[in-house]
Write a protein that holds these residues in place. Structure first.
Motif, mmCIF file in Angstrom:
data_model
loop_
_atom_site.group_PDB
_atom_site.id
_atom_site.type_symbol
_atom_site.label_atom_id
_atom_site.label_comp_id
_atom_site.label_asym_id
_atom_site.label_seq_id
_atom_site.Cartn_x
_atom_site.Cartn_y
_atom_site.Cartn_z
ATOM 1 N N GLY A 4 12.056 10.002 -0.197
ATOM 2 C CA GLY A 4 12.487 8.801 0.503
ATOM 3 C C GLY A 4 11.561 8.438 1.643
ATOM 4 N N ALA A 5 11.124 9.435 2.409
ATOM 5 C CA ALA A 5 10.213 9.174 3.525
ATOM 6 C C ALA A 5 8.885 8.614 3.031
ATOM 7 N N LEU A 6 8.363 9.190 1.944
ATOM 8 C CA LEU A 6 7.099 8.694 1.390
ATOM 9 C C LEU A 6 7.237 7.242 0.945
ATOM 10 N N ALA A 7 8.352 6.922 0.256
ATOM 11 C CA ALA A 7 8.551 5.558 -0.232
ATOM 12 C C ALA A 7 8.633 4.556 0.915
ATOM 13 N N VAL A 8 9.337 4.922 1.994
ATOM 14 C CA VAL A 8 9.475 4.014 3.135
ATOM 15 C C VAL A 8 8.116 3.773 3.787
ATOM 16 N N VAL A 9 7.329 4.829 3.932
ATOM 17 C CA VAL A 9 6.021 4.698 4.579
ATOM 18 C C VAL A 9 5.118 3.745 3.786
ATOM 19 N N VAL A 10 5.063 3.935 2.473
ATOM 20 C CA VAL A 10 4.155 3.094 1.667
ATOM 21 C C VAL A 10 4.755 1.724 1.388
ATOM 22 N N ALA A 11 6.085 1.555 1.578
ATOM 23 C CA ALA A 11 6.711 0.264 1.291
ATOM 24 C C ALA A 11 6.231 -0.829 2.239
ATOM 25 N N PHE A 12 5.917 -0.474 3.477
ATOM 26 C CA PHE A 12 5.486 -1.501 4.429
ATOM 27 C C PHE A 12 4.184 -2.175 4.000
ATOM 28 N N PRO A 13 3.103 -1.432 3.784
ATOM 29 C CA PRO A 13 1.882 -2.125 3.347
ATOM 30 C C PRO A 13 1.998 -2.716 1.944
ATOM 31 N N ALA B 199 7.054 -3.472 -3.506
ATOM 32 C CA ALA B 199 8.297 -2.803 -3.123
ATOM 33 C C ALA B 199 8.769 -1.862 -4.227
ATOM 34 N N VAL B 200 8.704 -2.318 -5.481
ATOM 35 C CA VAL B 200 9.123 -1.458 -6.590
ATOM 36 C C VAL B 200 8.132 -0.313 -6.778
ATOM 37 N N LEU B 201 6.850 -0.573 -6.563
ATOM 38 C CA LEU B 201 5.847 0.492 -6.662
ATOM 39 C C LEU B 201 6.126 1.580 -5.621
ATOM 40 N N ALA B 202 6.547 1.178 -4.423
ATOM 41 C CA ALA B 202 6.910 2.160 -3.389
ATOM 42 C C ALA B 202 8.089 3.015 -3.861
ATOM 43 N N CYS B 203 9.068 2.383 -4.497
ATOM 44 C CA CYS B 203 10.206 3.139 -5.054
ATOM 45 C C CYS B 203 9.712 4.165 -6.074
ATOM 46 N N LEU B 204 8.814 3.746 -6.940
ATOM 47 C CA LEU B 204 8.312 4.620 -8.003
ATOM 48 C C LEU B 204 7.532 5.801 -7.433
ATOM 49 N N ILE B 205 6.738 5.554 -6.408
ATOM 50 C CA ILE B 205 5.943 6.621 -5.793
ATOM 51 C C ILE B 205 6.869 7.668 -5.160
ATOM 52 N N PRO C 232 13.167 -0.100 0.303
ATOM 53 C CA PRO C 232 12.057 -1.032 0.067
ATOM 54 C C PRO C 232 12.499 -2.482 -0.126
ATOM 55 N N LEU C 233 13.710 -2.706 -0.665
ATOM 56 C CA LEU C 233 14.220 -4.079 -0.784
ATOM 57 C C LEU C 233 14.462 -4.673 0.598
ATOM 58 N N PHE C 234 15.039 -3.892 1.508
ATOM 59 C CA PHE C 234 15.275 -4.388 2.859
ATOM 60 C C PHE C 234 13.939 -4.676 3.563
ATOM 61 N N PHE D 119 13.216 -9.101 -7.098
ATOM 62 C CA PHE D 119 13.351 -7.640 -7.053
ATOM 63 C C PHE D 119 14.627 -7.212 -7.775
ATOM 64 N N THR D 120 15.716 -7.960 -7.538
ATOM 65 C CA THR D 120 16.999 -7.651 -8.179
ATOM 66 C C THR D 120 17.086 -8.223 -9.585
ATOM 67 N N ALA D 121 16.606 -9.450 -9.765
ATOM 68 C CA ALA D 121 16.782 -10.143 -11.045
ATOM 69 C C ALA D 121 16.117 -9.411 -12.200
ATOM 70 N N VAL D 122 14.847 -9.022 -12.043
ATOM 71 C CA VAL D 122 14.129 -8.429 -13.177
ATOM 72 C C VAL D 122 14.534 -6.981 -13.427
ATOM 73 N N ARG D 123 15.375 -6.439 -12.559
ATOM 74 C CA ARG D 123 15.947 -5.123 -12.794
ATOM 75 C C ARG D 123 17.164 -5.218 -13.727
ATOM 76 N N ALA D 124 17.577 -6.446 -14.047
ATOM 77 C CA ALA D 124 18.814 -6.670 -14.801
ATOM 78 C C ALA D 124 18.913 -5.872 -16.100
ATOM 79 N N PRO D 125 17.856 -5.801 -16.926
ATOM 80 C CA PRO D 125 18.004 -5.024 -18.166
ATOM 81 C C PRO D 125 18.244 -3.531 -17.921
#
Length: 418
Positions: free
Chosen positions: A365-374, A384-390, A231-233, A247-253
């Motif tokens: 992984g397939a589900l996350a990639v599919v929903v990451a586009f929209p 993008a992070v929501l797609a990762c979570l789903i 999803p980051l790509f 996307f990367t910065a707020v993941r720091a903690p």
């Protein structure tokens, strides 16, 4: 003093101190780079980091975890072979990343691609070997060396942060400094073999691939990049550099906490591997205890991040990433799943369900990639992070269900009805 020496002989305490040192260093790096580098450079660092962590995850699940779970006698017999395996895999990936970086310098590619390539080259050296070397040093009785290496890494990050703040070193120079550190640390760890057996290391790799465990584990981990990195790509095609960097910065903690939990999990996997395979009661007790512990750690971390997202962003980055609190809170929810899934992973891999686990990761992984586009197109970094979570949620649900059925089946064998 006697108490301190006793505590420092405890593998869990050594692992915790090791991880705190390394994670603090990683946290310093993220804050310094986010503040001192341009959005393009930091976005490139984030993409390079994602590539390195993906490969580290593949290596961890395919080769490091099996090494952690083998009985003590097996490890003692294959110690030099494991060292040779490590040299072959890490050396090959570093060579490939060097070629990729050189290619970006020779070809007309955007600055983001160049920054990503040099970051991947650097981070592969400093991050990729971490899990193997910690586990290897633990099993060879040199765990204190892993702690010293992490303390050296912390010192390096403090020096680098000062150089970045003073604008005394360019992005490429800092990346090469971290690459050199990783090479030296790996060379010192391999000396504990003693003498890496490259021929035996190649045989171990071939045996793992033929047996199917490494192949399925690698497939599953690559597939899991759909809910961790891809999803980051995808986001980088739709969003400005500032959103990709956020996307990367707020993941720091979460990064330091995640590193700590993952490495402590390797200690727990070694402990699990030493339990008699026929003692199902002891094994199940260990799995339940570690699952509840990591679940609690994940929930506490997510609650703290959710409550203090705004102040954390302000403290770490100033106003540069203000307004990305929602994205940070989603990462907190991801941390709960990532942490508590580790004992479930131990259960399913020790039961030999490599194929089943890989297919679960493929589905998520397939589900996350599919929903990451929209989602990335309309919601940028939050989407993008929501797609990762789903995607993670789907895999986690299937994994928890499978582990529950495995444990219930084993308990029925221990206590048959009638």
């Amino acid at each position: 003093m006697r108490l301190i020496r006793s505590l420092l002989r405890n593998p869990r305490i050594l692992a915790f101190l090791d991880q705190v040192s390394f994670s603090l260093g990683n946290f310093v790096v993220l804050m310094a780079f986010a503040r001192g580098f341009s959005p393009v450079e930091f976005a490139g660092y984030g993409i390079g980091f994602a590539v390195a962590i993906l490969l580290q995850s593949v290596y961890r699940i395919a080769f490091v975890v099996p090494m952690a779970l083998v009985p003590e006698a097996t490890f003692a017999a294959e110690r030099r072979g494991y060292a040779g395996q490590h040299v072959l895999i890490v050396g090959g990936l570093l060579a490939a990343s060097a070629l990729a970086w050189l290619a970006t310098l020779a070809l007309p590619v955007p600055p983001l691609a160049v920054a990503s390539a040099i970051a991947a080259f650097s981070i592969l050296s400093s991050f990729l070997p971490q899990d193997f070397e910690r586990t290897f040093l633990l099993r060879t009785g040199h765990q204190a060396q892993a702690l010293l290496a992490s303390l050296a890494f912390l010192a390096l990050t403090l020096v680098s942060a000062g150089l970045v703040a003073l604008h005394a070193a360019p992005f490429t120079g800092i990346m090469l400094l971290f690459w050199l550190f990783g090479v030296v640390r790996t060379a010192l760890a391999i000396r504990r073999a003693p003498g890496a057996d490259l021929a035996r290391g190649r045989a171990l790799i071939e045996a793992s691939v033929r047996a199917g465990s490494a192949s399925w584990n690698m497939l599953g981990t690559v597939a899991s990049s759909g809910f961790t990195h891809i999803p980051l790509f995808i986001l980088s095609f739709f969003a400005p550099a500032i959103n990709v960097a956020a996307f990367t910065a707020v993941r720091a903690p979460m990064q330091p906490m995640q590193i700590v939990v993952r490495s402590l999990d390797l200690v727990d996997k070694v402990v699990f591997g030493r339990i008699d395979p026929d003692d199902r009661v002891a094994r199940h007790r260990h799995l339940r205890r570690t699952y509840l512990l990591y679940l609690a750690v994940g929930l506490i971390g997510a609650i703290l991040i959710g409550a203090f997202a705004g102040p954390l962003i302000s403290l770490m980055f100033g106003t540069k990433y203000a307004g990305f609190e929602g994205t940070m809170r989603l990462w907190g929810a991801m941390f709960v799943l990532i942490s508590s899934a580790l004992p479930l992973e131990t259960a399913i891999l020790s039961a030999g369900h490599y194929r089943g686990y890989a297919l679960m990761q493929c589905a998520g992984g397939a589900l996350a990639v599919v929903v990451a586009f929209p989602l990335s197109h309309y919601q940028f970094d939050f989407g993008a992070v929501l797609a990762c979570l789903i995607g993670w949620s789907l895999t986690y649900a299937m994994l928890a269900t499978r582990v529950y059925l495995i444990i219930a089946r084993n308990e029925d064998r221990e206590h048959p009805i009638g």
